[in-house]
Structure formats: structure tokens, C-alpha cells
Motif scaffolding. Structure first.
Motif, mmCIF file in Angstrom:
data_model
loop_
_atom_site.group_PDB
_atom_site.id
_atom_site.type_symbol
_atom_site.label_atom_id
_atom_site.label_comp_id
_atom_site.label_asym_id
_atom_site.label_seq_id
_atom_site.Cartn_x
_atom_site.Cartn_y
_atom_site.Cartn_z
ATOM 1 N N ARG A 122 16.068 -2.551 6.363
ATOM 2 C CA ARG A 122 16.392 -3.170 5.001
ATOM 3 C C ARG A 122 17.873 -2.596 4.225
ATOM 4 O O ARG A 122 18.103 -2.334 3.136
ATOM 5 N N GLU A 125 19.413 -4.701 1.488
ATOM 6 C CA GLU A 125 19.041 -4.238 0.189
ATOM 7 C C GLU A 125 19.584 -3.148 -0.557
ATOM 8 O O GLU A 125 19.663 -3.140 -1.648
ATOM 9 N N TYR A 143 12.245 0.936 -0.608
ATOM 10 C CA TYR A 143 12.943 0.456 0.687
ATOM 11 C C TYR A 143 12.215 0.792 2.033
ATOM 12 O O TYR A 143 12.759 1.253 2.820
ATOM 13 N N PRO A 283 15.870 -12.343 0.836
ATOM 14 C CA PRO A 283 16.299 -10.998 1.029
ATOM 15 C C PRO A 283 16.016 -10.365 2.387
ATOM 16 O O PRO A 283 16.374 -9.282 2.783
#
Length: 328
Positions: A122, A125, A143, A283
Motif C-alpha cells: 500500500r 496510499e 496501512y 485506492p
């Protein structure tokens, strides 16, 4: 009497050193703007050039080749793929086609691993939060991504790039599997530590991460179609650094939105720059602008191959990277 130099038309800006060397060797027309030629400019180019140096974004189709002047004898593609060129029509017209293979293997394999890590950990992000200045500080549950060591990686297409990815994945502690039309030699499988699957469907259904490394051919179009995408596990990730049309992009977008696939890392797209806007909003998707081969070293080596192909042709020999229809 000195022989006239070949007239070479280059359709896009290339690295400065490559352009300089082309200018030293040939009567070359360089592109002043770093934009693609439009159709009229391409027509004019094939009507005056002895050698055309297009890129993978230039459509050199049968209609364009049909308008070429009799002096055009070589299309020296600046790129490994030649699906932008109607090689069969060129051959019928007595025009040779060459490409720049085997120089982008390591770069593309690096980018594949980068996308695998970016999606599973991730990274985008976290980057977005830091760039906005919204990070409140470390938290035990923030996260949370996934560890790639121990995960099953399925490689679809085990050519040079697929094998380079396998070597990297092995170093990361992944379990590496692959599917291809032909099986590798046993000693190569042992060296790479990979397991072959005869059935693509069965492999797809069991992988944690699937990465695609196949060329664009009629048989690979939508190879990952809606039916096959549905075989993937809901927590699986798909990565593509090869050709966009291998995946049914609309079906992939629907499944990502529905949570039927956990994430995707894409460097290529089915419709070129016309990317599904719903895909951009997700996302759990990392989108890159076709950066897989974008290293200075790779671009320079591509230029060197183009120059060698043209120079060899000028000297009356077959270009070392000539492409013929039977190879496709």
C-alpha cells in the motif's frame, strides 16, 4: 565516388546521444517536438525516407505502408514489440523490419517487482498521506499490507522477462509458479526454483499474485478475460507490465470495485492512454504511465540496436534484429 548516405526519418525525440550518433552516420531528420507524428506526417515520412525509425506508439499499418515510396527499404523500430507494424505487408512490399529485443528485460523485471511491492504494501496510499501532510503518526493498525515472502507468485509467460522476475521473486522468498505454451527445461526450472502448470485456469485460481509477461497476439487478446479473472482468489493481486490488451480492462475494473480481486498494478492499458476513469479512482490500484522500460541505460541500448540494424542494412547485410512474420 562516395556513396550517398541513407535518408533516415525518426518519428520521436530520442536520447541526445542516440540522435547525435544517428546524425554522424546517416542523413537523418530528427523530430524537434517530443510528440508523436500525426498521420499526415507519417505518410510524408514513408514517402521520402530510405529508413523509418518509428516507436511503439506509431501505427505503421497496411494503409500507411501502401503509401510508402519505392525508396523505403527498412523500418527500424525503436522498441522490442512490433505489434504496431504490419510486418507481413512490409515484407510483401520488400521492406525489412527490425526491432530492439533483449535490452529491457532487467528494467521491466525491476518494475514488476516494484508494482508487486507497491500494491501489497500500500505504498501509494502512504505516499499520498505524506504529500498532503495528513499523517497523524504511527499506529499499530495503519496501512497494513501483506508480506510477500511465502506467497505464491504466478508468472504468465516465461520468456526472458518472466525468468528475470522469477529470479527476483525467489530472492524475496516467494513460491514461484508459471504457465507458458511450452515448458522450460528441467535444469532451468531447477535453477529458477519454479513450478510449471499446464492449466492456466488451475494456476490462476491458486496464486496470491499473478504477473503477466506475454506478447500481444490474437491468442493472448483478453487471455485474462472475465471468466478467468473470476477464478482468482478475492485476496489476490494482478500485475501487468507487458501488453494492456491481455487483460479485459473493463472486467478487471468491475471486479476490483466489487472487492473480488484485492488489487492491481498496471503499467500498460487495453486502450492506450484512454484509461477507464473508474480504474483511476480505486485506492487498491497502482497505475504507471508505461514506465517499465524507462531507464536511461535501456533507452541508450535501444538506440544502439537501431543504429546497428541500420548500419548493417546499409552495408548490404541482414539486420541482426530483423523481424519476419513467422516469428510473430
Amino acid at each position: 565516388m562516395a556513396r550517398d548516405r541513407l535518408s533516415v526519418v525518426v518519428t520521436r525525440r530520442l536520447p541526445e546521444a542516440v540522435e547525435k550518433r544517428l546524425s554522424e552516420l546517416f542523413k537523418v531528420e530528427l523530430r524537434s517536438e517530443d510528440t508523436p507524428m500525426d498521420r499526415d506526417q507519417l505518410v510524408a515520412a514513408v514517402q521520402r525516407a530510405d529508413v523509418l525509425v518509428p516507436t511503439i506508439t506509431d501505427e505503421i499499418d497496411a494503409a500507411l505502408i501502401g503509401q510508402a515510396g519505392p525508396q523505403l527499404k527498412l523500418i527500424a523500430n525503436y522498441g522490442a514489440g512490433v505489434d504496431n507494424i504490419d510486418v507481413a505487408t512490409a515484407r510483401q512490399r520488400g521492406i525489412l523490419v527490425s526491432n530492439t529485443p533483449d535490452v529491457l528485460t532487467e528494467d521491466t523485471a525491476d518494475m514488476t517487482m516494484a508494482l508487486i511491492l507497491a500494491v501489497t504494501r500500500r505504498i501509494p496510499e502512504g505516499l499520498a498521506v505524506m504529500q498532503k501532510g495528513d499523517w497523524p503518526g504511527w499506529a499499530p493498525t495503519a496501512y497494513l499490507g501483506g508480506r510477500i515472502a511465502g506467497r505464491r507468485l504466478g508468472i504468465l509467460g516465461m520468456g526472458r522477462i518472466g525468468q528475470a522476475v522469477a529470479r527476483r521473486a525467489q530472492a524475496f522468498g516467494m513460491q514461484v509458479h508459471y504457465h507458458d505454451r511450452g515448458r522450460l527445461r528441467p535444469e532451468t526450472e531447477d535453477e529458477l526454483g519454479v513450478t510449471w502448470w499446464e492449466s492456466l485456469d488451475r494456476m490462476v485460481s491458486r496464486m496470491d499474485i499473478l504477473t503477466i509477461h506475454t506478447p500481444a497476439t490474437p491468442s493472448t487478446f483478453h487471455l485474462m478475460n472475465a471468466r478467468r479473472l473470476k477464478l482468482m482468489k478475492p485476496d489476490a493481486v494482478i500485475v501487468n507490465t507487458s501488453r494492456g490488451e491481455v487483460i479485459d480492462e473493463n472486467a478487471l475494473t468491475r471486479m476490483l470495485r466489487a472487492g473480488e480481486i484485492a488489487g492491481a498494478g498496471l503499467d500498460v492499458y487495453e486502450f492506450g492512454t484512454d484509461i477507464n476513469p473508474r480504474l483511476r479512482e480505486l485506492p487498491n490500484v497502482v497505475l504507471l504511465p508505461h514506465m517499465g522500460s524507462a531507464t536511461l541505460e535501456g533507452r541508450m541500448e535501444m538506440g544502439e540496436k537501431v543504429i546497428i540494424n541500420i548500419k548493417t542494412f546499409e552495408d548490404g547485410h541482414r539486420p541482426p534484429d530483423q523481424v519476419v512474420p513467422s516469428m510473430l
